[in-house]
Design a protein around this motif. Sequence first.
Motif, PDB file in Angstrom:
ATOM      1  N   LEU A  20     -29.202 -11.334  -8.767  1.00  0.00           N
ATOM      2  CA  LEU A  20     -28.947 -10.370 -10.115  1.00  0.00           C
ATOM      3  C   LEU A  20     -27.504  -9.821 -10.392  1.00  0.00           C
ATOM      4  N   SER A  21     -26.891  -9.998 -11.532  1.00  0.00           N
ATOM      5  CA  SER A  21     -25.611  -9.249 -11.815  1.00  0.00           C
ATOM      6  C   SER A  21     -26.129  -7.850 -11.867  1.00  0.00           C
ATOM      7  N   ALA A  22     -24.862  -6.937 -11.905  1.00  0.00           N
ATOM      8  CA  ALA A  22     -25.270  -5.436 -11.764  1.00  0.00           C
ATOM      9  C   ALA A  22     -25.913  -4.874 -13.076  1.00  0.00           C
ATOM     10  N   ALA A  23     -25.759  -5.748 -14.079  1.00  0.00           N
ATOM     11  CA  ALA A  23     -26.252  -5.065 -15.353  1.00  0.00           C
ATOM     12  C   ALA A  23     -27.744  -5.502 -15.405  1.00  0.00           C
ATOM     13  N   ALA A  24     -28.273  -6.780 -14.794  1.00  0.00           N
ATOM     14  CA  ALA A  24     -29.423  -7.221 -14.740  1.00  0.00           C
ATOM     15  C   ALA A  24     -30.244  -6.453 -13.572  1.00  0.00           C
ATOM     16  N   LEU A  25     -29.456  -5.887 -12.667  1.00  0.00           N
ATOM     17  CA  LEU A  25     -30.155  -5.113 -11.699  1.00  0.00           C
ATOM     18  C   LEU A  25     -30.590  -3.627 -12.074  1.00  0.00           C
ATOM     19  N   ALA A  26     -29.648  -3.279 -12.917  1.00  0.00           N
ATOM     20  CA  ALA A  26     -29.702  -1.939 -13.659  1.00  0.00           C
ATOM     21  C   ALA A  26     -30.891  -1.885 -14.724  1.00  0.00           C
ATOM     22  N   ALA A  27     -31.188  -3.078 -15.329  1.00  0.00           N
ATOM     23  CA  ALA A  27     -32.273  -3.331 -16.389  1.00  0.00           C
ATOM     24  C   ALA A  27     -33.407  -3.415 -15.727  1.00  0.00           C
ATOM     25  N   ALA A  28     -33.591  -3.932 -14.467  1.00  0.00           N
ATOM     26  CA  ALA A  28     -34.766  -4.253 -13.478  1.00  0.00           C
ATOM     27  C   ALA A  28     -35.233  -2.775 -13.096  1.00  0.00           C
ATOM     28  N   ILE A  29     -34.094  -2.172 -12.605  1.00  0.00           N
ATOM     29  CA  ILE A  29     -34.538  -0.659 -12.067  1.00  0.00           C
ATOM     30  C   ILE A  29     -35.139   0.138 -13.077  1.00  0.00           C
ATOM     31  N   GLY A  30     -34.507   0.201 -14.355  1.00  0.00           N
ATOM     32  CA  GLY A  30     -34.711   1.031 -15.380  1.00  0.00           C
ATOM     33  C   GLY A  30     -36.242   0.681 -15.843  1.00  0.00           C
ATOM     34  N   ALA A  31     -36.531  -0.724 -16.044  1.00  0.00           N
ATOM     35  CA  ALA A  31     -37.831  -1.150 -16.475  1.00  0.00           C
ATOM     36  C   ALA A  31     -38.775  -0.690 -15.360  1.00  0.00           C
TER      37      ALA A  31
END
Length: 62
Positions: A38-49
């Motif tokens: 995952l990119s940093a942005a995708a990881l942040a989105a997954a953590i948020g979700a």
Amino acid sequence: MKLPVVIAAPMAGGATTPELVAAVNEGGGLGLLPAGYLSAAALAAAIGATGKLTDRPFGVNL
């Protein structure tokens, strides 16, 4: 603190989703998000979700 009996492996490549992590957590286990692909942005989105789906702690495998 009681440790969980079930730990869901962080399977990279799409097998482990925020929904799966939350379901494991709500069942009393410990879910882990994979971050390897995952990119940093995708990881942040997954953590948020995941955080929206469960109020229990979960892990992130870097």
